[in-house]
Design a protein around this motif. Structure first.
Motif, PDB file in Angstrom:
ATOM      1  N   LYS A   1      -8.530   3.071   6.144  1.00 35.11           N
ATOM      2  CA  LYS A   1      -7.619   3.822   7.009  1.00 35.11           C
ATOM      3  C   LYS A   1      -7.061   5.035   6.269  1.00 35.11           C
ATOM      4  O   LYS A   1      -6.975   6.131   6.827  1.00 35.11           O
ATOM      5  CB  LYS A   1      -6.481   2.907   7.481  1.00 35.11           C
ATOM      6  CG  LYS A   1      -5.471   3.585   8.364  1.00 35.11           C
ATOM      7  CD  LYS A   1      -4.376   2.618   8.773  1.00 35.11           C
ATOM      8  CE  LYS A   1      -3.293   3.318   9.565  1.00 35.11           C
ATOM      9  NZ  LYS A   1      -2.193   2.417   9.900  1.00 35.11           N
TER      10      LYS A   1
ATOM     11  N   ILE B   1       0.847  -1.190   0.000  1.00 36.83           N
ATOM     12  CA  ILE B   1       0.000   0.000   0.000  1.00 36.83           C
ATOM     13  C   ILE B   1       0.881   1.239   0.000  1.00 36.83           C
ATOM     14  O   ILE B   1       1.934   1.251   0.611  1.00 36.83           O
ATOM     15  CB  ILE B   1      -0.951  -0.013   1.194  1.00 36.83           C
ATOM     16  CG1 ILE B   1      -2.012   1.026   0.985  1.00 36.83           C
ATOM     17  CG2 ILE B   1      -0.270   0.188   2.485  1.00 36.83           C
ATOM     18  CD1 ILE B   1      -3.299   0.633   1.611  1.00 36.83           C
TER      19      ILE B   1
ATOM     20  N   GLU C   1      -7.050  -5.686   3.036  1.00 37.36           N
ATOM     21  CA  GLU C   1      -6.934  -4.670   1.992  1.00 37.36           C
ATOM     22  C   GLU C   1      -8.019  -3.599   2.145  1.00 37.36           C
ATOM     23  O   GLU C   1      -7.756  -2.401   2.007  1.00 37.36           O
ATOM     24  CB  GLU C   1      -7.035  -5.328   0.619  1.00 37.36           C
ATOM     25  CG  GLU C   1      -6.758  -4.408  -0.531  1.00 37.36           C
ATOM     26  CD  GLU C   1      -6.796  -5.122  -1.877  1.00 37.36           C
ATOM     27  OE1 GLU C   1      -6.346  -4.497  -2.847  1.00 37.36           O
ATOM     28  OE2 GLU C   1      -7.279  -6.268  -1.964  1.00 37.36           O
TER      29      GLU C   1
ATOM     30  N   GLU D   1      -9.568  -2.690   4.942  1.00 32.49           N
ATOM     31  CA  GLU D   1      -9.282  -1.866   6.119  1.00 32.49           C
ATOM     32  C   GLU D   1      -8.130  -0.903   5.860  1.00 32.49           C
ATOM     33  O   GLU D   1      -8.150   0.230   6.316  1.00 32.49           O
ATOM     34  CB  GLU D   1      -8.990  -2.742   7.333  1.00 32.49           C
ATOM     35  CG  GLU D   1      -8.931  -1.968   8.635  1.00 32.49           C
ATOM     36  CD  GLU D   1     -10.149  -1.087   8.891  1.00 32.49           C
ATOM     37  OE1 GLU D   1      -9.953   0.105   9.243  1.00 32.49           O
ATOM     38  OE2 GLU D   1     -11.279  -1.552   8.751  1.00 32.49           O
ATOM     39  N   GLU D   2      -7.125  -1.316   5.091  1.00 35.94           N
ATOM     40  CA  GLU D   2      -6.028  -0.412   4.734  1.00 35.94           C
ATOM     41  C   GLU D   2      -6.548   0.761   3.911  1.00 35.94           C
ATOM     42  O   GLU D   2      -6.169   1.909   4.143  1.00 35.94           O
ATOM     43  CB  GLU D   2      -4.942  -1.162   3.962  1.00 35.94           C
ATOM     44  CG  GLU D   2      -4.117  -2.085   4.823  1.00 35.94           C
ATOM     45  CD  GLU D   2      -3.116  -2.900   4.017  1.00 35.94           C
ATOM     46  OE1 GLU D   2      -3.146  -2.845   2.766  1.00 35.94           O
ATOM     47  OE2 GLU D   2      -2.304  -3.596   4.631  1.00 35.94           O
ATOM     48  N   SER D   3      -7.420   0.487   2.965  1.00 38.15           N
ATOM     49  CA  SER D   3      -8.008   1.558   2.148  1.00 38.15           C
ATOM     50  C   SER D   3      -8.834   2.502   2.998  1.00 38.15           C
ATOM     51  O   SER D   3      -8.738   3.730   2.872  1.00 38.15           O
ATOM     52  CB  SER D   3      -8.890   0.967   1.045  1.00 38.15           C
ATOM     53  OG  SER D   3      -8.123   0.226   0.141  1.00 38.15           O
TER      54      SER D   3
END
Length: 108
Positions: free
Chosen positions: A89, A2, A83, A85-87
């Motif tokens: 965030k 990311i 993926e 949750e990363e987006s």
């Protein structure tokens, strides 16, 4: 992998969200119900916001609990929970950047 933006990239992203540019975003949403007709009900965010979407552009129907990227009412691709949750965030960080700059961001 990311991408975490540096200062210059954050300033550019903020200018996009602050109104200097207009753009639509495809946001990860969680599937809560799947119908047989190529449709699904998804939860947007962590509250009580739900929407009906088309899953007809996906190679296979998503399962309840999975995440999909949605734009204009169509699921464009499936994501795993990490993926997604990363987006989410990153979207939260962008929103926080706008608040810290003293500007209100809409629809995040």
């Amino acid at each position: 992998m990311i991408f975490l933006p540096g200062v210059r990239e954050r300033q550019r992203i903020f200018s996009i969200f602050s109104g200097e540019y207009r753009m639509c975003l495809a946001v990860p949403v969680r599937v809560v119900e799947v119908s047989e007709e190529g449709r699904a009900r998804v939860q947007v965010g962590q509250g009580e916001n739900y929407m009906e979407i088309s899953t007809m552009l996906l190679p296979e129907a998503p399962h309840v609990g999975e995440y999909v990227i949605v734009h204009a009412g169509f699921a464009l691709r499936s994501l795993d929970a990490v993926e997604a949750e990363e987006s989410l965030k990153i979207f939260r960080q962008i929103a926080e950047l706008g608040v810290n700059e003293g500007r209100e961001l809409e629809n995040i």
